[in-house]
Design a protein around this motif. Structure first.
Motif, short mmCIF file in Angstrom:
data_model
loop_
_atom_site.label_atom_id
_atom_site.label_comp_id
_atom_site.label_asym_id
_atom_site.label_seq_id
_atom_site.Cartn_x
_atom_site.Cartn_y
_atom_site.Cartn_z
N GLU A 28 3.60 -50.98 -30.61
CA GLU A 28 4.11 -51.31 -29.29
C GLU A 28 3.15 -50.93 -28.18
N GLN A 29 2.52 -49.77 -28.31
CA GLN A 29 1.65 -49.27 -27.23
C GLN A 29 0.32 -50.00 -27.14
N LEU A 30 0.00 -50.84 -28.13
CA LEU A 30 -1.22 -51.65 -28.02
C LEU A 30 -0.99 -52.91 -27.20
N ASN A 31 0.25 -53.16 -26.85
CA ASN A 31 0.56 -54.28 -25.97
C ASN A 31 0.35 -53.82 -24.52
N TYR A 53 2.52 -52.70 -20.28
CA TYR A 53 2.67 -51.39 -19.65
C TYR A 53 1.64 -51.08 -18.57
N VAL A 54 0.43 -51.61 -18.71
CA VAL A 54 -0.66 -51.28 -17.78
C VAL A 54 -0.66 -52.27 -16.62
N PRO A 55 -0.88 -51.80 -15.39
CA PRO A 55 -0.91 -52.71 -14.23
C PRO A 55 -1.84 -53.89 -14.46
N HIS A 70 -7.65 -44.42 -28.58
CA HIS A 70 -7.74 -44.13 -27.16
C HIS A 70 -6.94 -45.17 -26.36
N MET A 71 -7.10 -46.41 -26.72
CA MET A 71 -6.40 -47.50 -26.04
C MET A 71 -4.89 -47.42 -26.26
N LEU A 72 -4.49 -47.11 -27.50
CA LEU A 72 -3.07 -46.97 -27.79
C LEU A 72 -2.45 -45.86 -26.95
N LEU A 73 -3.15 -44.74 -26.84
CA LEU A 73 -2.62 -43.63 -26.04
C LEU A 73 -2.56 -43.99 -24.56
N TYR A 74 -3.50 -44.78 -24.11
CA TYR A 74 -3.47 -45.24 -22.72
C TYR A 74 -2.20 -46.06 -22.48
N GLY A 75 -1.85 -46.91 -23.44
CA GLY A 75 -0.60 -47.64 -23.33
C GLY A 75 0.61 -46.72 -23.41
N PHE A 116 0.78 -43.55 -22.48
CA PHE A 116 0.92 -42.82 -21.23
C PHE A 116 1.59 -43.69 -20.17
N HIS A 117 1.20 -44.95 -20.11
CA HIS A 117 1.80 -45.84 -19.12
C HIS A 117 3.27 -46.12 -19.44
N GLN A 118 3.61 -46.07 -20.72
CA GLN A 118 4.98 -46.29 -21.11
C GLN A 118 5.88 -45.13 -20.68
N PHE A 119 5.37 -43.91 -20.76
CA PHE A 119 6.21 -42.74 -20.53
C PHE A 119 6.05 -42.10 -19.16
N PHE A 120 4.89 -42.21 -18.54
CA PHE A 120 4.70 -41.61 -17.22
C PHE A 120 5.42 -42.42 -16.15
#
Length: 339
Positions: free
Chosen positions: A165-168, A172-174, A292-297, A299-303
């Motif tokens: 999910e977080q690779l999408n 999640y990212v602007p 790294h990219m997955l975690l970036y997603g 963070f945007h999902q939860f922050f």
């Protein structure tokens, strides 16, 4: 990787109440007074004893996981246990069910019990070359076993690596971060070209950092199989490498020297249990960047992007810079490491 501060979705919290917990406990043969709260990070987690056996109770909702998807976890977990790998086996309820369905105002809560892993978290006194090799051998054995695993029901199939999910990131990212999207999609397209043979790709843990196992008398006992999915064996190792850089049990001064040392001993142990072609070493930097990219997603999902703390804002800024500039996670030529 579980990060502090990530929590259950609010809509799940709104549906959960003591009656749900009481019913889950009852179906596993104990009263609600006999269960002890552990955490509520991505699931509600409790511990209890039944017939003097310590057990873990995990409660999630169909908003987050559907029963077939969970059965994909439990069936593989118990397959590993049946073949001698030390894991926290899933245990049935009093009615013999691995998953108990508990009706809620909306949807259902799903209750699963597991053996509580004996032992303790890995300590500084155990963080050495011998342990790294034991860890490698354990993962190698897991990968060797998964080569022979077949699903009993196609409906239980877990996600493929690209279905995380977080690779999408577009979700999640602007949307103005077009360079982030471009770099992520380019890397994923490159990885899609990699072979997926039986000896290199299969169902893996995908989160086997030292927070997800206990160390007991020289043995690793793994738990938390919630993130399992189909992936390259080398990516499973790369995820582990990424995590030990973030959370080393013993702090290091030189990242490259530590990673080289850790990887050398880890793979020495790994190759005793599974033969993985060193050809895959060249893709470790790509797999690390993917994490790294997955975690970036994530963070945007939860922050809360409208109310970022300074630490969160700085972290997002750093990640964005590193993704856009293809900054290596660690400056190391893995192909030059002779293991």
């Amino acid at each position: 990787m579980k990060k502090g501060g990530f929590s259950l979705k609010q809509e799940i919290r709104d549906l959960f109440h003591k009656g749900i917990l009481s019913e889950a406990a009852k179906r596993h043969g104990v009263s609600v007074e006999q269960v002890r709260f552990v955490k509520d990070a991505e699931n509600y987690v409790y511990e209890f004893e039944r017939n003097q056996q310590p057990l873990i109770l995990r409660i999630t909702h169909t908003i987050r996981r559907n029963p077939n998807y969970i059965m994909g976890e439990l069936e593989w977990l118990n397959y590993l246990a049946d073949h001698g790998l030390t894991v926290s086996r899933a245990v049935p309820s009093m009615d013999g069910n691995l998953i108990e369905w508990i009706p809620a105002k909306e949807g259902r809560f799903l209750a699963i019990a597991y053996e509580k892993a004996p032992g303790k978290p890995i300590g500084k006194e155990d963080w050495n070359e011998s342990f790294f090799q034991t860890w490698g051998a354990y993962v190698g054995r897991m990968h060797s076993l998964t080569k022979q695993y077949t699903l009993s029901n196609p409906a239980y199939k877990r996600q493929e690596w690209y279905e995380e999910e977080q690779l999408n990131l577009r979700k999640y990212v602007p949307e103005h971060q077009t360079q982030v999207m471009k770099k992520t999609e380019e890397l994923m397209e490159k990885l899609h070209q990699l072979p997926k043979g039986k000896d290199s790709y299969g169902l893996v843990h995908a989160d086997l950092h030292q927070g997800n196992f206990h160390w007991d008398k020289g043995k690793i006992i793994t738990f938390d199989f919630d993130d399992i999915g189909y992936n390259w064996f080398m990516n499973d190792i790369a995820i582990l490498l990424y995590n030990v850089q973030w959370f080393p049990t013993v702090p290091y001064e030189d990242r490259e020297a530590f990673v080289r040392h850790f990887f050398t001993h880890f793979m020495t142990g790994y190759r005793k249990e599974n033969d993985l072609d060193p050809w895959w070493y060249q893709y470790i930097p790509d797999f690390l960047r993917l994490r790294h990219m997955l975690l970036y997603g994530l963070f945007h999902q939860f922050f809360d992007l409208n109310d970022l703390k300074d630490e969160e804002a700085n972290m997002l800024k750093q990640y964005r810079y590193e993704i856009e500039n293809e900054t290596p996670i660690v400056n190391l030529d893995f192909t030059a490491i002779n293991v």
